[in-house]
Each structure stands twice: as C-alpha cells, then as structure tokens.
Design a protein around this motif. Structure first.
Motif, mmCIF file in Angstrom:
data_model
loop_
_atom_site.group_PDB
_atom_site.id
_atom_site.type_symbol
_atom_site.label_atom_id
_atom_site.label_comp_id
_atom_site.label_asym_id
_atom_site.label_seq_id
_atom_site.Cartn_x
_atom_site.Cartn_y
_atom_site.Cartn_z
ATOM 1 N N ASN A 91 0.820 -1.206 0.000
ATOM 2 C CA ASN A 91 0.000 0.000 0.000
ATOM 3 C C ASN A 91 0.854 1.257 0.000
ATOM 4 N N ARG A 100 -4.270 -0.051 -4.650
ATOM 5 C CA ARG A 100 -4.517 -0.512 -3.293
ATOM 6 C C ARG A 100 -4.405 -2.019 -3.153
ATOM 7 N N LEU A 102 -5.276 -5.320 -0.539
ATOM 8 C CA LEU A 102 -6.092 -5.766 0.592
ATOM 9 C C LEU A 102 -5.502 -7.048 1.176
ATOM 10 N N ARG A 112 -16.556 -9.063 6.478
ATOM 11 C CA ARG A 112 -15.814 -7.813 6.476
ATOM 12 C C ARG A 112 -14.885 -7.741 5.258
ATOM 13 N N GLN A 113 -14.260 -8.891 4.962
ATOM 14 C CA GLN A 113 -13.369 -8.926 3.809
ATOM 15 C C GLN A 113 -14.154 -8.777 2.506
ATOM 16 N N ARG A 115 -16.893 -7.135 2.126
ATOM 17 C CA ARG A 115 -17.214 -5.704 1.997
ATOM 18 C C ARG A 115 -16.007 -4.937 1.472
ATOM 19 N N ALA A 116 -14.833 -5.244 2.044
ATOM 20 C CA ALA A 116 -13.617 -4.535 1.622
ATOM 21 C C ALA A 116 -13.296 -4.813 0.159
ATOM 22 N N LYS A 118 -15.360 -5.028 -2.139
ATOM 23 C CA LYS A 118 -16.239 -4.198 -2.970
ATOM 24 C C LYS A 118 -15.565 -2.880 -3.330
ATOM 25 N N ASN A 119 -14.570 -2.491 -2.548
ATOM 26 C CA ASN A 119 -13.820 -1.275 -2.867
ATOM 27 C C ASN A 119 -12.810 -1.478 -3.985
ATOM 28 N N PRO A 121 -9.827 -3.450 -4.598
ATOM 29 C CA PRO A 121 -8.371 -3.371 -4.562
ATOM 30 C C PRO A 121 -7.803 -4.079 -5.789
#
Length: 483
Positions: A91, A100, A102, A112-113, A115-116, A118-119, A121
């Motif tokens: 990063n 990015r 992850l 949680r992962q 969801r992350a 979805k951004n 990386p």
DNA sequence: AAAAAAG
C-alpha cells in the motif's frame, strides 16, 4: 552498488521509493527487480529482512493497470501477520500510483473482507486457506491476474500449503508472471517451480547478507529453573527499548507473559491459539511501543518487520538453526545493531554448537548476571529516566520545593536519596513456569532392531515400561541391547 | 514434538 534510480521504473514509482526514504537497493532488489521488470519469471533465493517485499512489490505494481478495477496481482504468504505486513508495504509503494492492496487471511470475519473487496483493490496479500475460501465463494475472481508472488515458499511448504497453492494456481486462467521467493530450495519447491513457472531466472543472495552480521549474539547457560529469574535480570540490565521474547510452546508464552506482568513489566503474548483480533492488537500495540516486550512462539519468527526492535531473547533455544536465524533477524534491522541473547540449558549446549556451525557465527558465552549487575542496571535505568525527564522539560511545578530542600541539604545527599527511592529493587515475586521438555535434537538414524514401530496397545505398554520418557542415561544404556 | 493455517 545499485540505486533505485537505475531501474526502469515509472516516475510514480521512483517517487514512491524516495518517499519511503529508499536510495540504495539491497542485493536481492538489485538482482531481482530488473529481471522481474522485463516480465520474466523469477526465483529469488533470499532470507527475510533482505528487502524482498520491495523486490517483488515494485515490478508487480508497475504492471498494474490503474483503470482496471479487477484484482491483478496476488501475494501468498505463510502467516497471517506476514500477509498483513506485505499488504501494508504494498500500500505504501502503490500509494502514489493509487494502487490498493487488501490483506486476506483467516480468523477475520469473512463478511468484512467481502465488503472490503467491494472497494476493488487491485492487489491482494493472502494466506492460502482463506484465499481458497474466497475463490470457492466466488467473492474473489482471478481472471485478470498479471502477477503471482509466492513469498517464503519453503515455509509454506513446511506448513503443508503446497496443495493449497497448487489449487490456487490451477484456478488462475489468465497469463501471469510468477515470482517465487524462498530461503531454501528443497526438491518440492523446485518441482512446484517446474510445474508452474515459465523458464524462471534464478537469483541468489549469498548467505553472508543473511542479516545476522549486525547482530550481537550471545548466550547464557542456565538451568531450566533459573531461566525466568535470569531473564528478568537481563531485562533490568539491558532495559531494551523494544524486545521480542521467543518461547517454545504456546502455553509457555502464556505463562511467561503472566510472570512478566506479575513482576511489573509491560508484556503481551502472541501465538496461534489467540484470536486473530488479539493477535492484530498485540502487533499494533508493539509497533506503537505501547508495550515494550512481546512474547511469541515462532509465529512471529519469520518476516515480521517491526522497526526499533532492539533485543531478541530466546527464552527457549529454537528447534533448528534456520529458526534461530529467523528469530534473531527480527532485530538489527535498518542498519542498526541488534542484540540477541539465547538462554541455553546444559543439555542443549550441543544443539547450540550445531546452530553456530550452520550460521557460521560464534555465539559468545556470557555469565549469569549477578545481583550487583542488576542493581547497577536499575540505577542506570533510573538515571536515564531522569535525563529523559530533563529533556522533556515541564517540571516547573517542582522547582520551588527543590530550592527549599537545597537550602537545608547538600545536593549530593539529596540526589542520592532520590536515586535510592527511584531505583527498582530486584523483584523476587515467585513465578513458576511449566518446564518444557529438553530439546530432542534429531540424530542420525540408528539401527532400530528391525521391528519398526508398532501401534498396538500391547507394544505401547511394553515400551512404556521399558523406557521411561526421561529416564537417566545409564539405565537406558544398559537396556539398549536388542540391536 | 511444536508451531502455523479454513471454519
């Protein structure tokens, strides 16, 4: 000697490198980066702490298409902490270019992962098990992968991940470049490389740059029962800024932490039986120096790069020489000299010699510290504390009292009294640790009498009667006859 | 024999 400016890197990555304060490339970086930038597969034989992450990170990030929001690169690592650390480093390297990474690892809520993810990386640093989980859930798709990095491949082999890795690689259908890093090159790793890599170029970094050169290595011979007291004396004498202490088992780590806290040190433990949340938290606290002693199993031996670790203590001598190198490699980083002390029981002395032979470095014997050493150390720490306070300033509120006191008492007497109250007395709070069985060092296989091992209960019973687990030597010699 | 890792 190579500098990063010599590499064919985009201006953005040059910027990223100089932002991180890197100028000179480490040997593995100097060798691997130019080749990896051409797109060729690379096998890098190098220990941890040699700047590997940057060595594979730069070529990987260079290739990422920032307008494509799919996952374009994965790094596989043996432990969760390592995956997190690699992600952090990537990063930093990718920040200027806006790439990015992850971290994907077990023990963390999968939702949680997801969801992350979805951004979007573009890179992922993962432990194999959880990545497979995501692949089967179709929450991670690997159809745009450009680069795959296998970090610490030999360790992943030791931990039985090779099958998982093969599954992961089999599920990638795009054309990709593979970068494999490993400290050693056992047969199984070579097979893996043959199967999955395309005419790889091998780069080696001599064992000499194995990071241990700027580490002051000593050992102290102690009996098991003295270990804890001797260790506390060491802490008082050396007053480490930031120390990692290695114990042989998880239980041992727990007991050590408990004992240290009882004696007033700020310590936390880390091992595989703790929740991932706790593990992450301990690493974070240690990095922020909110605790100054981290007690660990070998989970923390490899790869973890925490700046400012001044001391590594092997409360228990590690099983194999390689583990020793990895453990002490947590200190003496970034050009600073580190201190590594190993506690050795008399019957482990032979094992220590083996470690010396493999690392080709003498480990210097030190005597058990005396009470006087400890008192002296504590006094020194107190003086240091006073100096620090002076540096910080902000003691206006005490000046009036000081002036009043100095009217009646001479300064030497006054200061001596202060030193006396401030200096910590050696603490003798009893602490009992469960003894770990003496290290069973692998010897050359001996003729076993042709029986092999039997598992039926009758035989077990017999073995139990014949050979008590820790019987004395004479007895077992007398009974060694059926060969 | 211990540790790590998917839940």
């Amino acid at each position: 000697m190579s500098t990063f400016s010599q590499f064919q890197l985009s201006s953005e990555l040059q910027q990223a490198v100089s932002n991180m304060g890197f100028e000179e490339a480490t040997p593995i970086q100097a060798k691997a980066i130019p080749i990896a930038l051409t797109g060729k597969d690379v096998i890098g034989q190098a220990q941890t702490g040699t700047g590997k992450t940057t060595a594979f990170g730069l070529p990987m990030i260079e290739k990422v298409d920032r307008h494509d929001r799919s996952i374009q690169g994965i790094v596989l690592a043996p432990t969760r902490e390592l995956a997190i650390q690699v992600a952090e480093e990537l990063n930093r390297l990718g920040q200027v270019k806006g790439i990015r990474t992850l971290p994907i690892y077990g023990g963390q809520e999968i939702s949680r992962q997801i969801r992350a993810l979805k951004n979007k990386p573009q890179l992922i640093a993962a432990t194999p098990g959880r990545l497979l989980d995501h692949i089967s859930r179709r929450t991670i798709r690997l159809n745009q992968i450009q680069t795959v990095v296998l970090d610490e491949a030999d360790e992943m082999l030791n931990m039985g991940f090779i099958e998982d890795i093969e599954k992961i690689l089999d599920s990638i259908h795009s054309e990709y470049q593979t970068l494999l890093f490993s400290a050693t090159m056992p047969e199984r790793i070579r097979t893996l490389a043959n199967k999955f890599m395309n005419d790889p170029e091998i780069v080696r970094v001599k064992a000499k740059t194995m990071t241990v050169s700027n580490i002051d290595q000593t050992y102290i011979e102690v009996r098991e029962k003295q270990k804890f007291d001797v260790f506390c004396s060491l802490l008082d004498i050396q007053s480490p800024e930031l120390a990692i202490v290695f114990g042989r088992t998880k239980k041992r780590v727990d007991e050590l932490v408990e004992g240290l806290i009882k004696r007033g040190y700020s310590a936390e433990g880390i091992h595989g039986d703790l929740t991932q949340k706790k593990r992450d938290q301990v690493i974070r606290m240690f990095k922020q120096q909110r605790i100054d002693i981290m007690v660990a199993t070998d989970v923390a031996a490899r790869g973890l790069d925490i700046s400012g670790v001044s001391h590594v203590y092997n409360f228990d001598i590690p099983q194999d020489p390689e583990s020793y190198v990895h453990r002490i490699g947590r200190t003496g980083r970034a050009g600073k000299t580190g201190i590594a002390v190993t506690l050795v029981t008399p019957r482990e002395l032979d094992h220590l010699k083996t470690i010396e032979q493999v690392t080709r470095k003498t480990i210097v014997r030190k005597p058990i510290p005396t009470i006087e050493d400890v008192v002296f150390g504590n006094k020194k720490a107190t003086i240091q504390q006073i100096m620090n306070t002076i540096d910080e300033g902000d003691f206006q509120a005490y000046k009036k009292s000081a002036e009043n006191l100095l009217e009646d008492i001479d300064s030497v007497t006054l200061l001596s009294a202060c030193l006396k109250i401030m200096t910590k007395e050696p603490d003798h709070t009893p602490v009992v640790l469960t003894e770990v069985p003496p290290l069973h060092v692998k010897k050359k296989k001996r003729f076993s009498g042709g029986q092999g091992r039997r598992k039926d209960s009758r035989n077990n019973q017999k073995r139990y009667d014949d050979k008590p687990k820790y019987g004395n030597r004479k007895r077992s010699n007398r009974r060694r006859k059926n060969g």
